[in-house]
Motif scaffolding. Structure first.
Motif, short mmCIF file in Angstrom:
data_model
loop_
_atom_site.label_atom_id
_atom_site.label_comp_id
_atom_site.label_asym_id
_atom_site.label_seq_id
_atom_site.Cartn_x
_atom_site.Cartn_y
_atom_site.Cartn_z
N LEU A 116 -49.90 -0.67 76.02
CA LEU A 116 -48.93 0.06 75.20
C LEU A 116 -47.79 -0.88 74.76
N ILE A 117 -47.32 -1.71 75.67
CA ILE A 117 -46.28 -2.67 75.31
C ILE A 117 -46.83 -3.63 74.25
N ASP A 118 -48.08 -4.05 74.45
CA ASP A 118 -48.71 -4.93 73.47
C ASP A 118 -48.86 -4.23 72.12
N ALA A 119 -49.13 -2.94 72.16
CA ALA A 119 -49.28 -2.17 70.91
C ALA A 119 -47.98 -2.20 70.11
N VAL A 120 -46.84 -2.14 70.80
CA VAL A 120 -45.55 -2.25 70.10
C VAL A 120 -45.49 -3.59 69.38
N ARG A 121 -45.89 -4.65 70.05
CA ARG A 121 -45.88 -5.99 69.44
C ARG A 121 -46.82 -6.08 68.23
N LYS A 122 -47.94 -5.38 68.31
CA LYS A 122 -48.94 -5.48 67.24
C LYS A 122 -48.77 -4.40 66.17
N GLY A 123 -47.75 -3.58 66.30
CA GLY A 123 -47.49 -2.57 65.27
C GLY A 123 -48.43 -1.38 65.30
N THR A 124 -49.04 -1.13 66.44
CA THR A 124 -49.91 0.04 66.60
C THR A 124 -49.09 1.14 67.27
N THR A 125 -48.84 2.22 66.55
CA THR A 125 -47.88 3.21 67.05
C THR A 125 -48.53 4.49 67.59
N THR A 126 -49.82 4.67 67.33
CA THR A 126 -50.52 5.85 67.87
C THR A 126 -51.86 5.40 68.44
N LEU A 127 -52.17 5.88 69.64
CA LEU A 127 -53.44 5.50 70.27
C LEU A 127 -54.15 6.75 70.79
N ILE A 128 -55.42 6.85 70.47
CA ILE A 128 -56.25 7.96 70.95
C ILE A 128 -57.08 7.40 72.10
N ASP A 129 -56.74 7.82 73.32
CA ASP A 129 -57.32 7.17 74.50
C ASP A 129 -58.38 8.05 75.17
N HIS A 130 -59.20 7.39 75.97
CA HIS A 130 -60.34 8.02 76.66
C HIS A 130 -60.30 7.43 78.06
N HIS A 131 -59.86 8.21 79.04
CA HIS A 131 -59.56 7.65 80.37
C HIS A 131 -60.59 8.00 81.43
N ALA A 132 -60.85 7.04 82.35
CA ALA A 132 -61.72 7.31 83.50
C ALA A 132 -61.11 6.70 84.76
N SER A 133 -61.03 7.51 85.81
CA SER A 133 -60.65 7.03 87.15
C SER A 133 -61.24 8.05 88.14
N PRO A 134 -62.58 8.02 88.33
CA PRO A 134 -63.29 9.14 88.96
C PRO A 134 -62.89 9.47 90.41
N PHE A 135 -62.19 8.56 91.06
CA PHE A 135 -61.74 8.93 92.41
C PHE A 135 -60.22 9.09 92.48
N ALA A 136 -59.60 9.17 91.33
CA ALA A 136 -58.16 9.50 91.25
C ALA A 136 -57.95 10.22 89.93
N ILE A 137 -58.61 11.37 89.82
CA ILE A 137 -58.62 12.08 88.53
C ILE A 137 -57.36 12.91 88.34
N LYS A 138 -57.04 13.72 89.35
CA LYS A 138 -55.95 14.67 89.18
C LYS A 138 -54.62 13.95 88.93
N GLY A 139 -53.98 14.29 87.87
CA GLY A 139 -52.68 13.69 87.54
C GLY A 139 -52.77 12.35 86.82
N SER A 140 -54.00 11.87 86.58
CA SER A 140 -54.13 10.55 85.93
C SER A 140 -53.60 10.60 84.50
#
Ligand SMILES: [Zn+2]
Length: 443
Positions: A116-140
């Motif tokens: 996200l910090i890098d996105a500020v540097r590169k001028g990318t202001t919106t990101l559509i993300d797809h997250h996985a952390s199967p053993f720490a899902i809740k609250g991720s």
């Protein structure tokens, strides 16, 4: 990161993008309360403004949108412990499905903060993300939301639910999506949005797809799913369900105007018709597809058939210029050098805004009343530049220039190439490296 009431940007070349791109000189742009208040000839601005930015020698344009991203991949950088993989399914089992299982919620936060910090540097202001952390899902997703808010950008988040780690984990994935969709609807505003995340057809049972569809429809959101990324997805679908991937997804009501089918490298003509009929957006990720050696999606054909086709990075970068150029080179390889130019340009410059605006309001175009997500890039056009040839300048010129200033929702996040964030990049990176080292020892 200060919230300025009014910012006047003057002396720059304003490139509006949108369906009718305009390249304006002698104009200025006024931002008020997070929105674009006015774009007009410079001499008409005579008021007093809280802040004035001199954009001489710069192009003023909308912040970029990355339509398919995985923040969680950050800790793979330099890992070097995964066995060499000969194909896509080996890449998943040797690297990604080993890495994501080890992520803690704190890891998910730092994995997001870094790009996200890098996105500020590169001028990318919106990101559509797809997250996985199967053993720490809740609250991720809430942890990722925190990072998005702290950097001042916009994020559309989801959890990539699958059945690969058993029924309990699938249930936790369903619940994380449902909870976060409610949370985003209640308090996300135009900053945080949510979709229902699904990994891919080959990791989802009928029962889970049915439950996800039921919940997603009730919550009024679409689905974000990897679709026919490699031929293995189609072979699995044909052998288990006697149908093609897009036929299966359509059968469960997963497709539609609110949904994103990422990749679509291996889709038949009949499946392209399904994408068109349902209004599903395709997001092309050329660098990832090349890196994983899965093939080249035919965005020339999909676009010609009326499928809304955008551009994502699949976590290869947050620099949308790299992805744009890769998209063009790969279409040239796939077809011939006369094809793919406007398809690649429009995927980033026009279609990503259309995709994002199925959730957000007023992104991807400099227009009165639209969101003040604005970037300034160093650029002295060395050849004539107007709306008719701007794509050429973007791909071959601006892509090699530096982003000087990044503004999102009217907040200046970087100015004169200096970050203005509340987050300390060095400190976040140091902590990230510390956590990555621990994760690598568990890998
Ligand atoms: Zn992906």
């Amino acid at each position: 990161m200060k919230n300025q009431k009014s910012i006047l940007i003057k002396n720059g070349t304003i490139v509006t993008l949108g369906e009718k791109n305009k390249v304006l000189t002698g104009h200025a742009l006024l931002i008020e309360n997070g929105l674009i208040k006015k774009i007009a000839p410079q001499k008409s601005f005579k008021g007093k403004y809280a802040k004035v930015i001199d954009a001489a020698g710069k192009v003023v344009m909308p912040g970029f949108i990355n339509a398919h991203m995985h923040f969680y991949s950050t800790f793979a950088r330099g890992l070097g412990k995964a066995a060499p993989s000969r194909n896509f399914t080996e890449i998943l089992s040797n690297l990604w499905w080993r890495l994501d299982k080890k992520l803690t919620t704190q890891d998910s936060y730092y994995s997001a903060a870094i790009p996200l910090i890098d996105a500020v540097r590169k001028g990318t202001t919106t990101l559509i993300d797809h997250h996985a952390s199967p053993f720490a899902i809740k609250g991720s997703l809430a942890a990722i939301e925190k990072a998005v808010r702290e950097t001042g950008l916009r994020g559309c988040l989801c959890y990539e639910l699958s059945d690969r780690d058993g029924a309990e984990t699938a249930k936790a994935g369903l619940d994380e999506n449902s909870e976060f969709i409610r949370r985003a609807a209640a308090s996300g505003g135009n900053t945080i949005k949510a979709m229902f995340g699904l990994h891919a057809s080959f990791t989802l049972t009928d029962g889970t797809l049915e439950e996800a569809a039921y919940r997603g429809h009730k919550l009024g959101v679409g689905f974000h799913i990897h679709t026919a990324e490699s031929q293995a997805d189609q072979l699995h679908c044909e052998s288990h369900y006697k149908m093609r991937v897009l036929e299966r997804l359509r059968g469960f009501g997963i497709l539609g105007k609110q949904s994103i089918a990422a990749h679509c490298v291996h889709v038949s003509d009949a499946e392209i018709n399904i994408l068109k009929e349902t209004g599903t957006a395709v997001v092309h990720n050329p660098q990832s597809n090349a890196n994983n050696s899965v093939g080249i999606a035919d965005i020339v054909k999909m676009t010609a058939r009326g499928v809304l086709t955008g551009l994502g990075t699949d976590a290869m970068t947050v620099n949308m210029f790299e992805e744009l150029r890769a998209a063009l080179w790969l279409q040239h390889l796939k077809h011939d050098p006369s094809q793919g130019f406007m398809e690649a340009f429009n995927a980033l410059a026009v279609n990503n805004a259309k995709i994002a605006n199925r959730y957000f309001t007023g992104l991807g175009e400099l227009k009165e009343g639209f969101a003040a997500d604005v970037i300034l890039m160093d650029y002295f056009p060395p050849t004539p530049m107007d709306a008719s040839n701007f794509a050429g300048h973007l791909i071959f010129g601006l892509s090699q220039s530096a982003v000087d200033t990044t503004i999102a929702a009217g907040r200046v996040l970087m100015e004169g190439k200096k970050l203005k964030l509340d987050l300390d990049e060095e400190e976040v990176s140091r902590k990230s490296a510390e956590l990555a080292k621990k994760l690598w020892s568990r890998f």
